[in-house]
Enzyme design. Structure first.
Site, PDB file in Angstrom:
ATOM      1  N   TYR A  55     -87.120  64.886 -20.491  1.00 59.39           N
ATOM      2  CA  TYR A  55     -86.611  63.683 -19.844  1.00 59.39           C
ATOM      3  C   TYR A  55     -87.113  63.546 -18.407  1.00 59.39           C
ATOM      4  CZ  TYR A  55     -83.616  60.395 -17.435  1.00 59.39           C
ATOM      5  OH  TYR A  55     -83.187  59.344 -16.677  1.00 59.39           O
ATOM      6  N   HIS A  85     -86.578  50.177  -8.853  1.00 58.10           N
ATOM      7  CA  HIS A  85     -85.240  50.615  -8.463  1.00 58.10           C
ATOM      8  C   HIS A  85     -84.884  50.225  -7.019  1.00 58.10           C
ATOM      9  CE1 HIS A  85     -85.356  52.651 -12.200  1.00 58.10           C
ATOM     10  NE2 HIS A  85     -84.396  53.517 -11.956  1.00 58.10           N
ATOM     11  N   ASN A 197     -82.887  60.699  -7.486  1.00 59.37           N
ATOM     12  CA  ASN A 197     -81.777  61.029  -8.373  1.00 59.37           C
ATOM     13  C   ASN A 197     -80.861  62.027  -7.670  1.00 59.37           C
ATOM     14  OD1 ASN A 197     -81.590  62.151 -11.848  1.00 59.37           O
ATOM     15  ND2 ASN A 197     -80.436  60.617 -10.767  1.00 59.37           N
ATOM     16  N   TYR A 280     -39.227  59.459  13.426  1.00 64.54           N
ATOM     17  CA  TYR A 280     -40.225  60.238  12.687  1.00 64.54           C
ATOM     18  C   TYR A 280     -41.613  60.204  13.318  1.00 64.54           C
ATOM     19  CZ  TYR A 280     -36.976  60.514   8.698  1.00 64.54           C
ATOM     20  OH  TYR A 280     -35.914  60.758   7.880  1.00 64.54           O
ATOM     21  N   ARG A 283     -41.131  62.874  15.956  1.00 66.23           N
ATOM     22  CA  ARG A 283     -40.625  64.148  15.470  1.00 66.23           C
ATOM     23  C   ARG A 283     -41.538  64.770  14.405  1.00 66.23           C
ATOM     24  NH1 ARG A 283     -35.465  64.254  11.847  1.00 66.23           N
ATOM     25  NH2 ARG A 283     -35.207  62.220  12.837  1.00 66.23           N
ATOM     26  N   PHE A 329     -76.223  64.708 -10.812  1.00 65.89           N
ATOM     27  CA  PHE A 329     -76.347  63.527  -9.958  1.00 65.89           C
ATOM     28  C   PHE A 329     -75.041  62.747  -9.835  1.00 65.89           C
ATOM     29  CE2 PHE A 329     -77.831  62.573 -14.283  1.00 65.89           C
ATOM     30  CZ  PHE A 329     -76.763  61.779 -14.699  1.00 65.89           C
ATOM     31  N   GLU A 414     -75.216  54.962 -19.281  1.00 67.14           N
ATOM     32  CA  GLU A 414     -74.517  55.502 -18.114  1.00 67.14           C
ATOM     33  C   GLU A 414     -73.160  54.795 -18.044  1.00 67.14           C
ATOM     34  OE1 GLU A 414     -77.445  54.844 -15.079  1.00 67.14           O
ATOM     35  OE2 GLU A 414     -78.908  56.085 -16.137  1.00 67.14           O
TER      36      GLU A 414
END
Length: 509
Positions: A55, A85, A197, A280, A283, A329, A414
């Site tokens: 791959y 991309h 990646n 609060y 404190r 990844f 994916e």
């Protein structure tokens, strides 16, 4: 002084990261890293020559993983990957974030599990060292398979494409590389995938936010201590014996910080002197600030792991000549961490705004309304609290976790993504808002101390008060307030208050 950081993929610290990103330390590979990179590259070349189906080396990507690529087409495959991309949108990321991205990607590749050529890795390091900073849009990453889109914009410049900042100018990528005298590269098998990646965009944004958040959490103790004095707060609540029966480290650290900062103060009270208990927001400072510190420590642990991890796919194990396709990844570890970081930082703003409200509200403070001696004619700090409330409300929206969302991609190959880069960007926005809220509290606390009739302050708070008063006078009549707020924010952002206090009374926790 040796302003250099050696990287091997295993030992980069947050301090190293900041030195490179903000202080322009140079980066160099260790000899061991060079050997590891070269060995893993040999495995890639062997598989390409044998046309073994692996791959990302001899196949397409994502849903196209079942498409085989011949060895003659591997260079086209890698170039096409980067070109297609490069889909980022939005404003460019800050240059310090980009420097962090480049450093973290180089460090991940230096581990020697990615199969990149040494010459290509050195090109990325040369760009970092010579200040060629690719223009990387802030939006477009799903956080799995890593930060594909933004990292592609980084690699475009390595190819002589895209755009980059160099010596203060935004240039075409090829022009920036020419001016810096760095040869462009022609990617070959596995290299494009090795470069994009991974989780380096989310990790760079998050690591910078984390570092600033650590300092902000300490500064918040200083500012809170000033407010305690302005409101004659009860110091008994910070007794470290409280930790003995509820052992949260952040709580103990905050209590110790407050006691150190308020030591010898004449403006604090003891239980029962003016009142039995504080609200609060005074404190419970150790419990509230301390919880944020514990969360920040958790995030630091995860970021340190991620900065020294191999996060691409597939990974190459040269000892056994294995190429394993998996999911390193995936940004889920960082997505959850940065959502947590954002929540932790937002809480520092939440309680700061509540202390600010106590300062400006005469029914709660015993001080003049809105910290103005001549209220009515003057509005004083009335709208300062409005502005703080607005930022706190915005933080509540931003603190909604990004990591609980997922939209399937790549034709459902994916089918779960992390949204980790969105989580990191949100945490950064929360940090910026929180810093502004604390700046408003700082300004108001010093005003409250003066209106109370300033007496001897604590060992640490006196230092902080003097730094503010060196730049900003007591406000007797209405002034343009944003200018003073910005001055206080700059003091916090530059760490001048924190550093001066720590230099004189010791490190805060």
């Amino acid at each position: 002084m040796n302003n250099k950081v050696l990287i091997d993929g295993n030992n980069l610290t947050l301090e190293d990261f900041i030195n490179v990103v903000r202080h322009n330390y140079t980066v160099e590979l260790t000899n061991e890293a060079i050997k590891k990179v070269e060995k893993s590259r040999q495995i890639v070349e062997k598989f390409v020559e044998e046309e073994k189906i692996v791959y990302g080396i001899t196949t397409g990507f994502g849903k196209f993983s079942d498409v085989n690529i011949s060895k003659e087409e591997t260079k086209i495959l890698q170039r096409n990957l980067i070109m297609s991309h490069s889909c980022g949108v939005g404003n460019p990321l800050d240059e310090e974030i980009v420097r962090g991205i480049m450093l973290l990607r180089a460090n991940a590749l230096a581990k020697g599990y990615s199969g990149i050529r040494l010459s290509t890795l050195n090109t990325l390091i040369d760009m970092l060292n010579k200040g060629v900073h690719p223009v990387i849009p802030e939006k477009g990453s799903l956080g799995a398979s890593g930060d594909l889109a933004p990292l592609s914009h980084m690699v475009l410049v390595m190819l002589g494409e895209g755009e980059a900042y160099y010596q203060g100018k935004r240039l075409k990528g090829i022009e920036a590389m020419k001016r810096a005298e760095i040869p462009t590269v022609e990617l070959t098998s596995k290299e494009g995938l090795a470069l994009i990646n991974g989780t380096q965009v989310m990790t760079s944004i998050g690591a910078l936010t984390l570092y600033d958040g650590i300092n902000l959490s300490k500064t918040s103790d200083i500012i809170a201590a000033l407010t305690v004095e302005a409101l004659n707060g009860i110091i008994d609540a910070y007794n470290v014996k409280m930790y003995d029966v509820r052992k949260h480290t952040g709580q103990l650290n905050t209590s110790e910080n407050l006691l150190k900062l308020l030591k010898n103060s004449s403006m604090i009270t003891r239980q029962g002197e003016l009142r039995v208990q504080d609200a609060y927001s005074l404190r419970c400072i150790p419990q509230i600030h301390g919880s944020s510190k514990d969360a920040i420590d958790y995030v630091k642990e995860k970021v340190n792991i991620e900065m020294n991890s191999a996060t691409d796919n597939p990974l190459i194990f040269d000892e056994t000549e294995e190429v394993i396709s998996g999911g390193n990844f995936h940004g889920q570890p960082m997505a959850l961490s940065f959502d947590f970081l954002g929540i932790a930082l937002s809480e520092l703003a939440n309680v700061s705004e509540r202390r600010l409200e106590r300062l400006v509200n005469p029914a709660l403070s015993g001080l003049p309304a809105f910290l103005s001696r001549k209220g009515g004619l003057n509005s004083g700090f009335m709208i300062v609290q409005y502005s703080a409330a607005s930022l706190v409300s915005e933080n509540k929206v931003l603190a909604h976790p990004a990591s609980v969302d997922s939209i399937p991609s790549s034709a459902n190959q994916e089918d779960h993504v992390s949204m980790g880069t969105i989580a990191a960007r949100k945490a950064k926005s929360i940090l910026e808002n929180t810093r502004k809220v604390l700046a408003m509290e700082l300004l108001a606390a010093c005003q409250g101390i003066d209106l109370r009739g300033k007496k001897k302050l604590g060992k640490g708070t006196e230092i902080a008060y003097n730094i503010v008063r060196d730049k900003i006078p007591t406000i007797e009549e209405d002034r343009i307030m944003y200018e003073y707020i910005n001055i206080c924010e700059d003091m916090i952002k530059s760490n001048i208050i924190l550093e001066d206090v720590e230099e004189k009374i010791g490190k805060l926790l």
